[in-house]
Design a protein around this motif. Structure first.
Motif, PDB file in Angstrom:
ATOM      1  N   UNK A 195       0.840  -1.207   0.000  1.00  0.00           N
ATOM      2  CA  UNK A 195       0.000   0.000   0.000  1.00  0.00           C
ATOM      3  C   UNK A 195       0.874   1.255   0.000  1.00  0.00           C
ATOM      4  N   UNK A 196       2.191   1.098   0.202  1.00  0.00           N
ATOM      5  CA  UNK A 196       3.210   2.133   0.035  1.00  0.00           C
ATOM      6  C   UNK A 196       3.214   3.196   1.134  1.00  0.00           C
ATOM      7  N   UNK A 197       2.138   3.416   1.816  1.00  0.00           N
ATOM      8  CA  UNK A 197       2.057   4.414   2.870  1.00  0.00           C
ATOM      9  C   UNK A 197       0.610   4.686   3.204  1.00  0.00           C
ATOM     10  N   UNK A 198       0.385   5.526   4.233  1.00  0.00           N
ATOM     11  CA  UNK A 198      -0.986   5.775   4.634  1.00  0.00           C
ATOM     12  C   UNK A 198      -1.562   4.576   5.349  1.00  0.00           C
ATOM     13  N   UNK A 199      -2.875   4.394   5.242  1.00  0.00           N
ATOM     14  CA  UNK A 199      -3.514   3.259   5.892  1.00  0.00           C
ATOM     15  C   UNK A 199      -4.849   2.932   5.252  1.00  0.00           C
TER      16      UNK A 199
END
Length: 227
Positions: A195-199
């Motif tokens: 997902x590379x980042x965030x949530x």
């Protein structure tokens, strides 16, 4: 960066809880997942929370049957086990959902899991009705229902890397605002670097994707649609 995501989460959750749209919806009525005909003609026991669509109908029927036979604890244990298995072992999840896998092979996998007869019969009917691709969603709905039956609000959070204690406490604080009085928060966290980042957050029947991967996909679609 993650703190900004939590602020965004608070805002998005507020908007989600002001709507009535459900994550799980459908219109097709499935064959009864229960092993006996008499159960389908009797009055259903109302589940602790509303669940919708095909998955909800299976879950409501199973909850009702288990409640009447005092087997809710067995069913709860079964679906917690299934939830952990499908989350941690994607190969097993793919085998269950793959239409190329035979019924006998699926039932062989089920028999190895040492599930109760009622759970096994329900999943067998799910497969016989060619709903194998809905297995993961059905297990998720059933676990959410059983969590509510325990007086909990089930939340699932996916992040690109593990949360430290500070961020985890901040996340719990944000999520707790959306639990009802006396409702215990049950937060499951999973790490998925893709997902590379965030949530990504699933709270109750609400699904909120704030991942960088989803934003890149959305921007890519906008750019390519204008070419």
């Amino acid at each position: 960066m993650m703190a900004n995501r939590l602020v965004g989460l608070r805002s998005q959750l507020g908007r989600c809880f002001s709507t009535s749209n459900s994550l799980f919806q459908g219109t097709t009525t499935p064959k009864s997942p229960l092993p006996t005909a008499s159960e389908s003609t009797s009055t259903l026991v109302t589940p602790p929370i509303p669940v919708f669509g095909i998955d909800g109908r299976y879950a409501s029927a199973l909850f009702s049957a288990a409640s009447k036979q005092n087997k809710l604890d067995q069913i709860d244990a079964d679906f917690q086990k299934l939830g952990r298995l499908l989350t941690k072992n994607k190969n097993i999840a793919d085998l269950f959902r793959n239409p190329g896998v035979t019924r006998e092979q699926r039932m062989g996998l089920l028999n190895e899991l040492d599930l109760s007869d009622m759970t096994r019969a329900t999943l067998e009917t799910l497969f016989d009705n060619r709903r194998e691709k809905r297995l993961t969603k059905f297990v998720s709905v059933m676990n959410r229902l059983m969590s509510a039956n325990r007086g909990e609000l089930l939340c699932r959070v996916i992040t690109a890397k593990p949360l430290d204690d500070k961020l985890r406490n901040e996340l719990d604080s944000v999520l707790k605002q959306f639990s009802k009085k006396g409702e215990k928060l049950n937060v499951e966290t999973t790490v998925d670097p893709s997902i590379m980042g965030g949530m990504i957050v699933e709270i109750g029947d609400r699904y909120i994707d704030m991942s960088i991967a989803s934003k890149i996909k959305a921007y890519t679609e906008i750019l390519t649609s204008n070419v």
